[in-house]
Write a protein that holds these residues in place. Structure first.
Motif, PDB file in Angstrom:
ATOM      1  N   UNK A 111       0.844  -1.205   0.000  1.00 31.99           N
ATOM      2  CA  UNK A 111       0.000   0.000   0.000  1.00 31.99           C
ATOM      3  C   UNK A 111       0.877   1.253   0.000  1.00 31.99           C
ATOM      4  N   UNK A 112       1.965   1.227   0.772  1.00 37.37           N
ATOM      5  CA  UNK A 112       2.884   2.366   0.799  1.00 37.37           C
ATOM      6  C   UNK A 112       3.498   2.602  -0.584  1.00 37.37           C
ATOM      7  N   UNK A 113       3.880   1.518  -1.246  1.00 42.59           N
ATOM      8  CA  UNK A 113       4.433   1.648  -2.603  1.00 42.59           C
ATOM      9  C   UNK A 113       3.413   2.301  -3.539  1.00 42.59           C
ATOM     10  N   UNK A 114       2.176   1.846  -3.477  1.00 40.54           N
ATOM     11  CA  UNK A 114       1.143   2.410  -4.340  1.00 40.54           C
ATOM     12  C   UNK A 114       0.926   3.890  -4.048  1.00 40.54           C
ATOM     13  N   UNK A 115       1.006   4.272  -2.773  1.00 33.19           N
ATOM     14  CA  UNK A 115       0.866   5.679  -2.419  1.00 33.19           C
ATOM     15  C   UNK A 115       1.946   6.535  -3.058  1.00 33.19           C
ATOM     16  N   UNK A 116       3.186   6.061  -3.011  1.00 37.45           N
ATOM     17  CA  UNK A 116       4.282   6.791  -3.649  1.00 37.45           C
ATOM     18  C   UNK A 116       4.105   6.844  -5.161  1.00 37.45           C
ATOM     19  N   UNK A 117       3.612   5.766  -5.757  1.00 40.16           N
ATOM     20  CA  UNK A 117       3.433   5.751  -7.208  1.00 40.16           C
ATOM     21  C   UNK A 117       2.342   6.719  -7.643  1.00 40.16           C
ATOM     22  N   UNK A 118       1.277   6.787  -6.880  1.00 40.70           N
ATOM     23  CA  UNK A 118       0.212   7.748  -7.189  1.00 40.70           C
ATOM     24  C   UNK A 118       0.760   9.171  -7.109  1.00 40.70           C
TER      25      UNK A 118
END
Length: 206
Positions: A111-118
């Motif tokens: 989820x943290x990775x997806x947040x950074x990607x967004x």
């Protein structure tokens, strides 16, 4: 009830994910699935390499990419791969609580990775790179966005397993499901390593 589950877990074979014919079939079938996924990403990588210099009047890779941000994202995803390994180790030892704990940590990192990607995509759009801005923009968002969609699917898949089997204990039924989910997670981590190298490092290096 808990005592009965503990006894059942202690009597499971060392590799419960492959102890049954169904488990072995899932394991083998999943490798065929990953083969198809490899072809998909191979095609996207080839397309990106062919179009990455087509920037027109829009920004190019060296104008956008931030190695610090991408490095943080890479470390998060690689760490999540390590935590999923810890989950499998606990599964093989019959430690169901440890399996669940490390899988939840893996989900949190995903989820943290997806947040950074967004955030990354939002920043690039703000700097003028939209999906239709240039051939580079279309190829970049398609490749990296497809990977992000796979990460989101993996997070959802693991979360569903964790919720569904939160009280069941480790069995010959759910062990193959957790194991194939971890295999999938390793696959998308490997894909990201290639993205980090081919897209970002080559882009920053010109």
């Amino acid at each position: 009830m808990a005592d009965n589950q503990a006894v059942e877990q202690q009597t499971l074979p060392p590799n419960p994910e492959k102890a049954t014919l169904e488990g072995r079939n899932k394991y083998l079938g999943f490798w065929f699935f990953l083969g198809g996924e490899t072809v998909l990403f191979g095609s996207l990588f080839g397309t990106y390499l062919g179009l990455r210099n087509g920037v027109l009047d829009g920004p190019g890779p060296s104008d956008l990419f931030h190695l610090n941000l991408v490095f943080i994202m890479t470390m998060i995803l690689l760490t999540s791969s390590l935590t999923s390994v810890f989950a499998v180790i606990n599964m093989k030892r019959g430690n169901y609580k440890g399996l669940l704990t490390w899988m939840w940590v893996t989900v949190a990192l995903g989820v943290a990775f997806l947040g950074f990607e967004i955030y990354e995509f939002y920043d690039y759009v703000d700097k003028g790179l939209g999906f239709s801005t240039s051939a580079f923009g279309s190829a970049f968002y398609t490749l990296v966005g497809t990977h992000g969609a796979h990460v989101a699917f993996g997070v959802t898949w693991i979360t569903i397993l964790l919720i569904r089997y939160r009280k069941s204990g480790l069995t010959l039924t759910n062990a193959p499901k957790f194991y194939t989910a971890v295999l999938y997670w390793h696959f998308i981590d490997v894909v990201w390593v290639f993205i980090f190298t081919i897209v970002y490092l080559l882009g920053i290096g010109g």
